[in-house]
Write a protein that holds these residues in place. Structure first.
Motif, PDB file in Angstrom:
ATOM      1  N   GLU A  54      21.185  73.890  16.643  1.00  0.00           N
ATOM      2  CA  GLU A  54      22.004  72.685  16.485  1.00  0.00           C
ATOM      3  C   GLU A  54      21.825  72.009  15.134  1.00  0.00           C
ATOM      4  O   GLU A  54      21.952  70.798  15.000  1.00  0.00           O
ATOM      5  CB  GLU A  54      21.781  71.709  17.656  1.00  0.00           C
ATOM      6  CG  GLU A  54      22.164  72.341  18.985  1.00  0.00           C
ATOM      7  CD  GLU A  54      22.018  71.414  20.185  1.00  0.00           C
ATOM      8  OE1 GLU A  54      21.929  70.198  19.996  1.00  0.00           O
ATOM      9  OE2 GLU A  54      21.989  71.951  21.306  1.00  0.00           O
ATOM     10  N   PRO A  57      27.246  72.079  13.376  1.00  0.00           N
ATOM     11  CA  PRO A  57      28.179  72.006  14.509  1.00  0.00           C
ATOM     12  C   PRO A  57      29.009  73.289  14.614  1.00  0.00           C
ATOM     13  O   PRO A  57      29.089  74.077  13.663  1.00  0.00           O
ATOM     14  CB  PRO A  57      29.072  70.814  14.163  1.00  0.00           C
ATOM     15  CG  PRO A  57      29.005  70.691  12.682  1.00  0.00           C
ATOM     16  CD  PRO A  57      27.669  71.236  12.248  1.00  0.00           C
ATOM     17  N   GLN A  58      29.639  73.462  15.777  1.00  0.00           N
ATOM     18  CA  GLN A  58      30.368  74.703  16.046  1.00  0.00           C
ATOM     19  C   GLN A  58      31.527  74.927  15.075  1.00  0.00           C
ATOM     20  O   GLN A  58      31.786  76.048  14.671  1.00  0.00           O
ATOM     21  CB  GLN A  58      30.880  74.706  17.480  1.00  0.00           C
ATOM     22  CG  GLN A  58      29.748  74.774  18.501  1.00  0.00           C
ATOM     23  CD  GLN A  58      30.248  74.947  19.922  1.00  0.00           C
ATOM     24  OE1 GLN A  58      31.389  75.344  20.159  1.00  0.00           O
ATOM     25  NE2 GLN A  58      29.403  74.643  20.885  1.00  0.00           N
ATOM     26  N   SER A 134      32.862  78.290  27.663  1.00  0.00           N
ATOM     27  CA  SER A 134      32.034  77.083  27.555  1.00  0.00           C
ATOM     28  C   SER A 134      30.679  77.473  26.983  1.00  0.00           C
ATOM     29  O   SER A 134      30.120  78.516  27.363  1.00  0.00           O
ATOM     30  CB  SER A 134      31.770  76.469  28.931  1.00  0.00           C
ATOM     31  OG  SER A 134      32.983  76.154  29.552  1.00  0.00           O
ATOM     32  N   ASN A 135      30.165  76.653  26.108  1.00  0.00           N
ATOM     33  CA  ASN A 135      28.812  76.813  25.559  1.00  0.00           C
ATOM     34  C   ASN A 135      28.592  78.147  24.857  1.00  0.00           C
ATOM     35  O   ASN A 135      27.527  78.762  24.994  1.00  0.00           O
ATOM     36  CB  ASN A 135      27.757  76.626  26.667  1.00  0.00           C
ATOM     37  CG  ASN A 135      27.947  75.324  27.404  1.00  0.00           C
ATOM     38  OD1 ASN A 135      28.081  74.273  26.769  1.00  0.00           O
ATOM     39  ND2 ASN A 135      27.994  75.374  28.722  1.00  0.00           N
ATOM     40  N   ASP A 182      33.713  75.809  21.417  1.00  0.00           N
ATOM     41  CA  ASP A 182      34.071  74.671  22.273  1.00  0.00           C
ATOM     42  C   ASP A 182      34.971  73.703  21.510  1.00  0.00           C
ATOM     43  O   ASP A 182      35.774  72.999  22.108  1.00  0.00           O
ATOM     44  CB  ASP A 182      32.801  73.932  22.721  1.00  0.00           C
ATOM     45  CG  ASP A 182      31.999  74.736  23.739  1.00  0.00           C
ATOM     46  OD1 ASP A 182      32.597  75.181  24.736  1.00  0.00           O
ATOM     47  OD2 ASP A 182      30.792  74.932  23.520  1.00  0.00           O
ATOM     48  N   LEU A 207      24.874  77.859  24.226  1.00  0.00           N
ATOM     49  CA  LEU A 207      24.715  76.726  23.301  1.00  0.00           C
ATOM     50  C   LEU A 207      24.551  75.437  24.103  1.00  0.00           C
ATOM     51  O   LEU A 207      24.758  75.428  25.317  1.00  0.00           O
ATOM     52  CB  LEU A 207      25.934  76.639  22.380  1.00  0.00           C
ATOM     53  CG  LEU A 207      26.164  77.888  21.521  1.00  0.00           C
ATOM     54  CD1 LEU A 207      27.472  77.782  20.738  1.00  0.00           C
ATOM     55  CD2 LEU A 207      24.991  78.122  20.573  1.00  0.00           C
ATOM     56  N   ASN A 208      24.222  74.370  23.422  1.00  0.00           N
ATOM     57  CA  ASN A 208      24.025  73.053  24.057  1.00  0.00           C
ATOM     58  C   ASN A 208      22.975  73.132  25.163  1.00  0.00           C
ATOM     59  O   ASN A 208      23.005  72.367  26.129  1.00  0.00           O
ATOM     60  CB  ASN A 208      25.346  72.523  24.657  1.00  0.00           C
ATOM     61  CG  ASN A 208      26.511  72.644  23.690  1.00  0.00           C
ATOM     62  OD1 ASN A 208      26.399  72.243  22.547  1.00  0.00           O
ATOM     63  ND2 ASN A 208      27.619  73.222  24.141  1.00  0.00           N
ATOM     64  N   GLU A 209      22.070  74.119  25.067  1.00  0.00           N
ATOM     65  CA  GLU A 209      21.022  74.356  26.076  1.00  0.00           C
ATOM     66  C   GLU A 209      21.605  74.522  27.469  1.00  0.00           C
ATOM     67  O   GLU A 209      21.015  74.089  28.461  1.00  0.00           O
ATOM     68  CB  GLU A 209      19.974  73.240  26.021  1.00  0.00           C
ATOM     69  CG  GLU A 209      19.222  73.268  24.705  1.00  0.00           C
ATOM     70  CD  GLU A 209      18.128  72.230  24.596  1.00  0.00           C
ATOM     71  OE1 GLU A 209      17.896  71.514  25.587  1.00  0.00           O
ATOM     72  OE2 GLU A 209      17.527  72.149  23.522  1.00  0.00           O
ATOM     73  N   GLN A 210      22.803  75.098  27.528  1.00  0.00           N
ATOM     74  CA  GLN A 210      23.437  75.359  28.823  1.00  0.00           C
ATOM     75  C   GLN A 210      23.939  76.790  28.864  1.00  0.00           C
ATOM     76  O   GLN A 210      24.250  77.367  27.818  1.00  0.00           O
ATOM     77  CB  GLN A 210      24.622  74.420  29.025  1.00  0.00           C
ATOM     78  CG  GLN A 210      24.210  72.961  29.189  1.00  0.00           C
ATOM     79  CD  GLN A 210      25.433  72.092  29.428  1.00  0.00           C
ATOM     80  OE1 GLN A 210      26.105  72.213  30.444  1.00  0.00           O
ATOM     81  NE2 GLN A 210      25.729  71.237  28.471  1.00  0.00           N
ATOM     82  N   TYR A 212      26.363  79.867  29.203  1.00  0.00           N
ATOM     83  CA  TYR A 212      27.764  80.022  28.812  1.00  0.00           C
ATOM     84  C   TYR A 212      28.613  80.345  30.037  1.00  0.00           C
ATOM     85  O   TYR A 212      28.104  80.765  31.075  1.00  0.00           O
ATOM     86  CB  TYR A 212      27.898  81.117  27.753  1.00  0.00           C
ATOM     87  CG  TYR A 212      27.866  82.520  28.309  1.00  0.00           C
ATOM     88  CD1 TYR A 212      26.666  83.168  28.547  1.00  0.00           C
ATOM     89  CD2 TYR A 212      29.050  83.199  28.596  1.00  0.00           C
ATOM     90  CE1 TYR A 212      26.633  84.453  29.049  1.00  0.00           C
ATOM     91  CE2 TYR A 212      29.024  84.489  29.101  1.00  0.00           C
ATOM     92  CZ  TYR A 212      27.818  85.109  29.326  1.00  0.00           C
ATOM     93  OH  TYR A 212      27.797  86.375  29.839  1.00  0.00           O
TER      94      TYR A 212
END
Ligand code: FE2
Length: 250
Positions: A54, A57-58, A134-135, A182, A207-210, A212
């Motif tokens: 992070e 950014p994406q 997602s993610n 995203d 990503l985002n610690e979640q 996909y």
């Protein structure tokens, strides 16, 4: 030595010299190409690891990977990933796409990469079915063949549908590239328009610690909501492949 011998001698001398010179040029060219590709692979790892941590950014990852795919000579990349070998005996499915993992040549410190690297291969009229994510981010460089590519931004995830807006509908050929995240161009849909078509994909997951996620979309059931947005039902993968894996839609 008569004139004829002399000429022959000189010619042979220069031919040998030129051959030697060409051989050493080829050697140094290959070495320099290899160095360039190594540098390129390290830059690829750097932006993917910056994204995962992070630090960037994406949307910036999309910009940077676009620059890297723009900069790499296609032929050098094909050699670097040994594409000829990867495509040998490739088993193309009747529906959708098949993949093979890609291995880079040994590079010190790059034994493992933050990103997944794969080639995707399709037969004519088969699709990488329409789906959102997602993610995760991914980027796709056309290695061979032609595709029709459609992309959409994701506005919102609803219960069993996505709210999306169209962003792109183009023909793509070898050397072209695209990406999803995203943030921008979340949904993609490729249909192969040549006998065979291949992409090289760089993917960063979770990503985002979640974890996909992938959302397959039933584009035929899209409903316009009046301001250019489409509400599209999500489909399970089996139904989605059956409906969109082979193009019957014209
Ligand atoms: Fe995808």
């Amino acid at each position: 030595m008569d004139r004829r011998e002399f000429t022959f001698g000189i010619t042979r001398f220069f031919s040998a010299y030129l051959l030697l010179d060409a051989a050493s040029l080829t050697r140094s060219f290959s070495a320099s190409v290899h160095q360039d590709m190594e540098r390129w692979a390290r830059q690829l790892e750097e932006i993917c690891s910056d994204l995962k941590l992070e630090y960037i950014p994406q949307y910036l990852w999309q910009e940077k990977i676009g620059e890297l795919f723009e900069a790499v000579p296609l032929e050098d990349l094909l050699n670097f990933i040994d594409f000829e070998n990867l495509r040998k005996g490739f088993s193309f499915p009747d529906l959708g796409v098949a993949t093979r993992m890609v291995k880079f040549p040994a590079i010190e410190g790059l034994e493992r990469t933050t990103f997944v690297k794969k080639i995707f291969g399709l037969r004519k009229d088969r699709a990488i079915i329409p789906h959102g994510h997602s993610n995760m981010v991914s980027s796709h460089l056309i290695l061979d063949g032609k595709f029709r590519l459609r992309q959409y931004d994701k506005i919102a995830e609803e219960n069993a549908s996505l709210l999306i807006t169209p962003t792109l509908d183009i023909q793509t050929i070898a050397g072209n590239h695209s990406s999803i995240s995203d943030a921008h161009n979340n949904i993609h849909w490729f249909i192969a328009e040549s006998d065979n078509a291949f992409t090289f994909d760089v993917i960063v997951l979770d990503l985002n610690e979640q974890s996909y996620d992938i959302h397959n979309l039933d584009m035929e059931k899209a409903v316009k909501n009046g301001n250019g947005e489409l509400r599209v039902p999500v489909l399970d993968v089996e139904s989605a492949l059956k409906k969109y894996g082979k193009n019957h839609h014209g």
